[in-house]
Structure formats: structure tokens, C-alpha cells
Design a protein around this motif. Structure first.
Motif, PDB file in Angstrom:
ATOM      1  N   ILE A 154      25.569   4.359 -12.102  1.00  0.00           N
ATOM      2  CA  ILE A 154      24.819   3.141 -12.409  1.00  0.00           C
ATOM      3  C   ILE A 154      24.503   2.450 -11.089  1.00  0.00           C
ATOM      4  N   ALA A 155      23.238   2.102 -10.908  1.00  0.00           N
ATOM      5  CA  ALA A 155      22.787   1.497  -9.651  1.00  0.00           C
ATOM      6  C   ALA A 155      23.197   2.358  -8.452  1.00  0.00           C
ATOM      7  N   GLY A 156      23.147   3.672  -8.657  1.00  0.00           N
ATOM      8  CA  GLY A 156      23.437   4.604  -7.588  1.00  0.00           C
ATOM      9  C   GLY A 156      24.900   4.835  -7.298  1.00  0.00           C
ATOM     10  N   TYR A 157      25.793   4.210  -8.088  1.00  0.00           N
ATOM     11  CA  TYR A 157      27.239   4.388  -7.857  1.00  0.00           C
ATOM     12  C   TYR A 157      27.874   5.117  -9.019  1.00  0.00           C
ATOM     13  N   PRO A 158      28.708   6.150  -8.704  1.00  0.00           N
ATOM     14  CA  PRO A 158      28.956   6.714  -7.380  1.00  0.00           C
ATOM     15  C   PRO A 158      27.816   7.636  -6.944  1.00  0.00           C
ATOM     16  N   GLY A 159      27.796   7.959  -5.666  1.00  0.00           N
ATOM     17  CA  GLY A 159      26.712   8.774  -5.138  1.00  0.00           C
ATOM     18  C   GLY A 159      26.790  10.228  -5.547  1.00  0.00           C
ATOM     19  N   THR A 160      27.998  10.711  -5.829  1.00  0.00           N
ATOM     20  CA  THR A 160      28.185  12.108  -6.212  1.00  0.00           C
ATOM     21  C   THR A 160      29.198  12.195  -7.347  1.00  0.00           C
ATOM     22  N   GLY A 161      29.251  13.356  -7.968  1.00  0.00           N
ATOM     23  CA  GLY A 161      30.245  13.611  -9.007  1.00  0.00           C
ATOM     24  C   GLY A 161      29.806  13.092 -10.362  1.00  0.00           C
ATOM     25  N   CYS A 162      30.474  13.639 -11.407  1.00  0.00           N
ATOM     26  CA  CYS A 162      30.172  13.204 -12.761  1.00  0.00           C
ATOM     27  C   CYS A 162      31.288  13.662 -13.698  1.00  0.00           C
ATOM     28  N   GLY A 163      32.121  12.730 -14.128  1.00  0.00           N
ATOM     29  CA  GLY A 163      33.217  13.079 -15.017  1.00  0.00           C
ATOM     30  C   GLY A 163      34.197  14.040 -14.388  1.00  0.00           C
TER      31      GLY A 163
END
Length: 225
Positions: A154-163
Motif C-alpha cells: 500500500i502506497a509502495g510499502y513494502p517495496g518487495t515481498g508478498c505474504g
């Protein structure tokens, strides 16, 4: 059964209990959880933001943190109410206003090298049939999703990773990290329950093993001539 074999059995059972508890508590996931404010209390949303269609006047929240499941998930922090969040956003025919609380969490839950933005509230005015995801997209771009439509940023945070799956145990922090953690802990303590200490299941397991061990020793003594 000899006393030596009895002690070995009890020790093995105790290690199984402790080992099983450690495995159950060792893994968590770093992700954005989705919440509804109902009766002044945050409840874990029963739908995802891409399918939920809030009504005018609803308050919804997002919290980034590491948690094992919905029962363990951290709630958005701070006070929230529709009147204060949307006070400066007038109603418009054919539209609805949705108050959103966006809490990027603490440094302890952030991916390595990233600093979470400060929590914020925002009022989204969107068409009457808009989903929460569409409301969020109007006020907190850029959003990032994975191939399974999981909200990753959301709003670019975090820049990497997902779950991402992460270990919940932490190594000794640096002096700077300790100071930051203390500040975050004070903020968290106001809105989150204490989750430290042994679990009820672990204590029950230890008691059960101790009782079994005592019974085995008593049985061994009883069989002695």
C-alpha cells in the motif's frame, strides 16, 4: 520398567511436547491484514478488499505485520471514527465516503532494510458501488498485488515481498534497533494484548508429561519386591 528407562521415556515425551510447541509457534507471515470497525472495535474482515463493498460511513483498516493467522493478527492502532476522518470530505450525490486507517506496522515487522511509514487515516470518496480496493486505490497509490490478487503493498510499502513466510523468533538486536523497538513497543502496548510467555497448550503439555512421569515412577516402585 527400570527407573532409568522410565526417566528416558519421560524426557523423550517432554522433548516431543516442547519441540511440537516450538514448531507451531516458529512460523508467521508478513502481510497486510484487512479489518472492519464495528461498534468501536476492530474485527478481521470476512471478505477481501477486492470483493468487499463498504457503505457510506464505514470505517475500514489495513495493518502490516507478521502473524501466524487471523487469530494472531495485529490490529490497526490508534483511535478511529468516521466523523473525524471524513470531516473535511463533503458528501456527493451518487458517491459514498469510506474512512480508511492505514497502519504500516512497526520496524520489528518490516522487511530488512525498510522503514514503515507512519500510520495515517484518509477519507476516500468513491462511486456508490466501489469496492474497498477501489477506494484504497484513490488515496494510497501505488498498490501492488500478486498473481493471486493478494494485496502486497500500500502506497509502495513494502517495496518487495508478498505474504512472505518468516521465523517469529528474533536474534539479539543492535543498540539502534533496541531503541526503535522500545518506542514501537510503547505504541503497541496501548492497543495490542501481550503475546509473550508460554502458551496454554505448552503448559498443559508439560503438566501432562509430568503427571505421566510421576505415574510411571510410582508404578515402578510398586512393582519392586
Amino acid at each position: 520398567m527400570s527407573r532409568r528407562r522410565t526417566c528416558a521415556l519421560v524426557l523423550s515425551l517432554l522433548l516431543l511436547v516442547l519441540g511440537g510447541a516450538g514448531q507451531a509457534q516458529a512460523v508467521g507471515y508478513r502481510y497486510w491484514s484487512f479489518w472492519d470497525l464495528t461498534g468501536g472495535k476492530w474485527t478481521y474482515a470476512t471478505q477481501g478488499p477486492s470483493t468487499a463493498r463498504p457503505s457510506d460511513g464505514d470505517v475500514q483498516g489495513f495493518r502490516f505485520a507478521v502473524s501466524a493467522d487471523s487469530q494472531d493478527a495485529s490490529k490497526p492502532r490508534g483511535d478511529a471514527d468516521f466523523a473525524s476522518i471524513c470531516a473535511k470530505t463533503p458528501a456527493r450525490a451518487g458517491h459514498k465516503r469510506v474512512a480508511l486507517v492505514i497502519d504500516s506496522g512497526t520496524t520489528a515487522d518490516a522487511p530488512g532494510g525498510e522503514t514503515p511509514p507512519a500510520p495515517r487515516t484518509v477519507c476516500a470518496r468513491v462511486p456508490a458501488d466501489a469496492t474497498t480496493a477501489e477506494a484504497l486505490a484513490t488515496v494510497a497509490k501505488p498498490l501492488r498485488y500478486d498473481t493471486n490478487a493478494l494485496l502486497c503493498a500500500i502506497a509502495g510499502y513494502p517495496g518487495t515481498g508478498c505474504g512472505d513466510q518468516v521465523a517469529t523468533s528474533h536474534t539479539a538486536p543492535s543498540t539502534t534497533a533496541k531503541a526503535t523497538s522500545k518506542a514501537n513497543a510503547k505504541a503497541d502496548a496501548k492497543s495490542e494484548p501481550d503475546r509473550h510467555g508460554p502458551s496454554l497448550g505448552l503448559l498443559a503439555g508439560v503438566v501432562a508429561v509430568a503427571a505421566l512421569g510421576g505415574a510411571a515412577v510410582w508404578q515402578t516402585r510398586r512393582r519392586r519386591p
